[in-house]
Design an enzyme around this catalytic site. Structure first.
Site, PDB file in Angstrom:
ATOM      1  N   GLU A  91       0.903  -1.391  -0.014  1.00 59.60           N
ATOM      2  CA  GLU A  91      -0.102   0.207   0.061  1.00 59.60           C
ATOM      3  C   GLU A  91       1.092   1.401  -0.176  1.00 59.60           C
ATOM      4  OE1 GLU A  91      -3.573  -1.645   2.818  1.00 59.60           O
ATOM      5  OE2 GLU A  91      -1.982  -0.644   3.812  1.00 59.60           O
ATOM      6  N   CYS A 140      -0.063  32.948  11.276  1.00 64.11           N
ATOM      7  CA  CYS A 140       0.102  33.584  12.914  1.00 64.11           C
ATOM      8  C   CYS A 140       0.729  32.635  13.398  1.00 64.11           C
ATOM      9  CB  CYS A 140      -1.024  34.313  13.042  1.00 64.11           C
ATOM     10  SG  CYS A 140      -1.539  35.402  11.913  1.00 64.11           S
TER      11      CYS A 140
HETATM   12  N1  LLP Z   1      -1.352   1.717   4.718  1.00 64.39           N
HETATM   13  C1  LLP Z   1      -1.492   2.052   5.889  1.00 64.39           C
HETATM   14  C2  LLP Z   1      -2.366   1.305   6.642  1.00 64.39           C
HETATM   15  C3  LLP Z   1      -1.198   3.420   6.485  1.00 64.39           C
HETATM   16  O1  LLP Z   1      -1.557   3.934   7.519  1.00 64.39           O
HETATM   17  C4  LLP Z   1      -0.547   4.336   5.591  1.00 64.39           C
HETATM   18  C5  LLP Z   1       0.030   5.638   6.131  1.00 64.39           C
HETATM   19  C6  LLP Z   1      -0.055   3.845   4.438  1.00 64.39           C
HETATM   20  C7  LLP Z   1      -0.342   2.551   3.745  1.00 64.39           C
HETATM   21  C8  LLP Z   1       0.692   4.632   3.453  1.00 64.39           C
HETATM   22  O2  LLP Z   1       2.036   5.179   4.002  1.00 64.39           O
HETATM   23  P1  LLP Z   1       3.253   5.823   3.149  1.00 64.39           P
HETATM   24  O3  LLP Z   1       3.366   4.783   1.905  1.00 64.39           O
HETATM   25  O4  LLP Z   1       2.348   6.870   2.451  1.00 64.39           O
HETATM   26  O5  LLP Z   1       4.175   6.106   3.881  1.00 64.39           O
HETATM   27  N2  LLP Z   1       0.945  12.445   7.538  1.00 64.39           N
HETATM   28  C9  LLP Z   1       2.359  11.754   7.469  1.00 64.39           C
HETATM   29  C10 LLP Z   1       2.066  10.393   6.872  1.00 64.39           C
HETATM   30  C11 LLP Z   1       0.996   9.564   7.618  1.00 64.39           C
HETATM   31  C12 LLP Z   1       0.927   8.315   7.154  1.00 64.39           C
HETATM   32  C13 LLP Z   1       0.220   7.608   8.042  1.00 64.39           C
HETATM   33  N3  LLP Z   1      -0.024   5.992   7.390  1.00 64.39           N
HETATM   34  C14 LLP Z   1       3.303  12.558   6.792  1.00 64.39           C
HETATM   35  O6  LLP Z   1       3.013  13.661   6.063  1.00 64.39           O
HETATM   36  O7  LLP Z   1       4.509  12.286   6.707  1.00 64.39           O
END
Ligand code: LLP
Length: 436
Positions: free
Chosen positions: A289, A359
């Site tokens: 994913e 701000c």
């Molecule tokens: N699968 C699940 C169950 C997840 O919780 C997440 C991300 C992903 C896949 C995808 O993860 P990725 O490949 O994008 O790393 N807002 C944070 C990132 C939080 C990700 C949470 N879960 C940021 O801006 O770095």
């Protein structure tokens, strides 16, 4: 003529003039090349595999269409993401419904729309889902029942920002990978197997996000195989699906090389295959994913420089956006790179701080970046903003959310229109008694 930064074959200064700033610009070609890499280096390389884009990184109806055309699945985490996918005509059977605190309404929507599987985070959700699925119909054949996967916290440390670790035990996600009878996970498996309304496909883990080493992913796979063996011995349950989650990192600087997917997936698939063979287990279907990895470096954000201040040896370049369109620097200390889009070839004139317009003292987009002499009206391009920028944007300080433009081979199309001040007021109401 002065050369301007080009993105997806488009002149970024022209884009900024047409659609105004701040502006998110996504290169469709990069997104599609990541999807092609998934197909060639993962799906085509390993049998019984599947990939879902983690749409929390960036989702609009247009993005859902691209993912659909590329033949991938979609991981959604809320009713809103699911609704977006459905409205885009995304095939429901290719959707996986996540969420650590799904509401009854969201679970009903997931069941009614026939999503491919629901990733269950805990016992209470499992019991509710079983009851809701039972209300509809109970097909005698297990394969026709709504399919669930149990989210497991494998208890590994992926070395990333502490806010981005999700697979630790004692965290809020999933069921801890504890051994033995009476553990929450065993209880959940027992319950799911005895259900007449749902069918258990397997297990899911996600160790965290923005990860550059593969040890934690590999260790999680090892632990999951031990768990699968235990479940087979204890309950006679053969794991049909194992979901590796995402978390594959993207470097902050566009000059650093793209991290190939195979760095993670080959390591995990190798260990999975070996460990299953060693334990005489059938190797399950594997899903990945990726979110950030698929979309982050396709995106840039264009800002207009509004002010330049020189104070005590520090030069602050104030732009027309900030933590409302990119909360990541203030939330995680995330690092970004920028260039002056209207004069990308000018020689550097020194280090500056790019300050957001909100701000908040902490609204600094980039703490330290070498730029040519900058002046009011210059267009700044910040790289690597395709993931978790638009999707995490807010209206703080009543700043309208920027538009999103999709560019490819010299074409530019709007994916999302800029919010207007009136859009922001559309939900407001003034109670009668205040109208005097
Ligand atoms: N699968 C699940 C169950 C997840 O919780 C997440 C991300 C992903 C896949 C995808 O993860 P990725 O490949 O994008 O790393 N807002 C944070 C990132 C939080 C990700 C949470 N879960 C940021 O801006 O770095």
């Amino acid at each position: 003529m002065v050369a301007h930064l080009q993105w997806g074959g488009m002149d970024c200064v022209e884009l900024a003039h047409i659609w105004e700033t701040p502006l998110y610009v996504l290169d469709e070609g990069i997104i599609r090349s990541r999807c092609a890499e998934i197909r060639s280096d993962f799906l085509g390389r390993w049998a019984k595999t599947w990939a879902c884009y983690a749409s929390k990184a960036f989702l609009t109806t247009g993005m859902a269409c691209i993912v659909d055309q590329e033949g991938l699945g979609l991981d959604v985490v809320s009713g809103g993401e699911l609704y977006t996918a459905i409205r885009a005509g995304f095939p429901p059977y290719r959707i996986k419904m996540h969420g650590s605190a799904k509401s009854e309404r969201e679970l009903r929507l997931a069941l009614a729309s026939g999503v491919g599987s629901i990733i269950v985070d805990g016992l209470m959700e499992l019991e509710l889902l079983d009851a809701l699925a039972g209300e509809v119909r109970r097909p005698p054949d297990r394969r026709e029942r709504p399919r669930i996967v149990l989210r497991v916290a494998p208890g590994v440390d992926p070395h990333t920002h502490s806010f981005l670790i999700t697979g630790q035990t004692g965290g809020k996600f999933g069921l801890p990978l504890e051994d033995g009878e009476g553990s929450l996970l065993s209880e959940a498996v027992r319950f799911a197997l005895s259900s007449k309304s749902i069918t258990l496909g397997g297990f899911h883990f996600h160790v965290g996000s923005q990860i550059f080493e593969n040890h934690a992913h590999v260790e999680a796979v090892r632990r999951m195989v031990v768990c699968m063996e235990r479940m087979q011995k204890t309950f006679g349950f053969k794991t049909r699906e194992l979901n590796f989650g995402g978390g594959f990192g993207v470097p902050a600087s566009p000059d650093k090389p793209h991290v190939p997917l195979r760095f993670f997936t080959d390591a995990m698939m190798g260990v999975l295959t070996e460990e299953c063979e060693a334990r005489n287990l059938e190797r399950p279907y594997v899903t990945i994913e990726p979110g950030r990895w698929l979309v982050s470096d396709a995106g840039i954000t264009l800002y207009t420089v509004e002010t330049v201040k020189r104070l005590d040896g520090v030069t602050y370049v104030g732009v027309d956006g900030g933590m409302a369109d990119n909360p990541r620097p203030s939330l995680y200390g995330a690092e970004y790179c920028a260039i002056v889009a209207n004069r990308p070839d000018d020689p550097p004139a020194g280090k500056v701080v790019i300050a957001g317009r909100c701000c908040e003292t902490g609204d600094i987009l980039i703490r330290d970046v070498e730029l040519p002499a900058v002046t009011r009206g210059d267009i700044l391009a910040v790289f690597n903003t395709g993931a978790y920028n638009f999707s995490m944007a807010s209206n703080y300080n009543r700043l309208p959310r920027p538009a999103v433009v999709l560019v490819r081979d010299g074409w530019a199309d709007l994916l999302v229109a800029r919010q207007t001040w009136d859009d922001m007021l559309s939900g407001d109401s003034i109670p009668e008694r205040l109208l005097r």
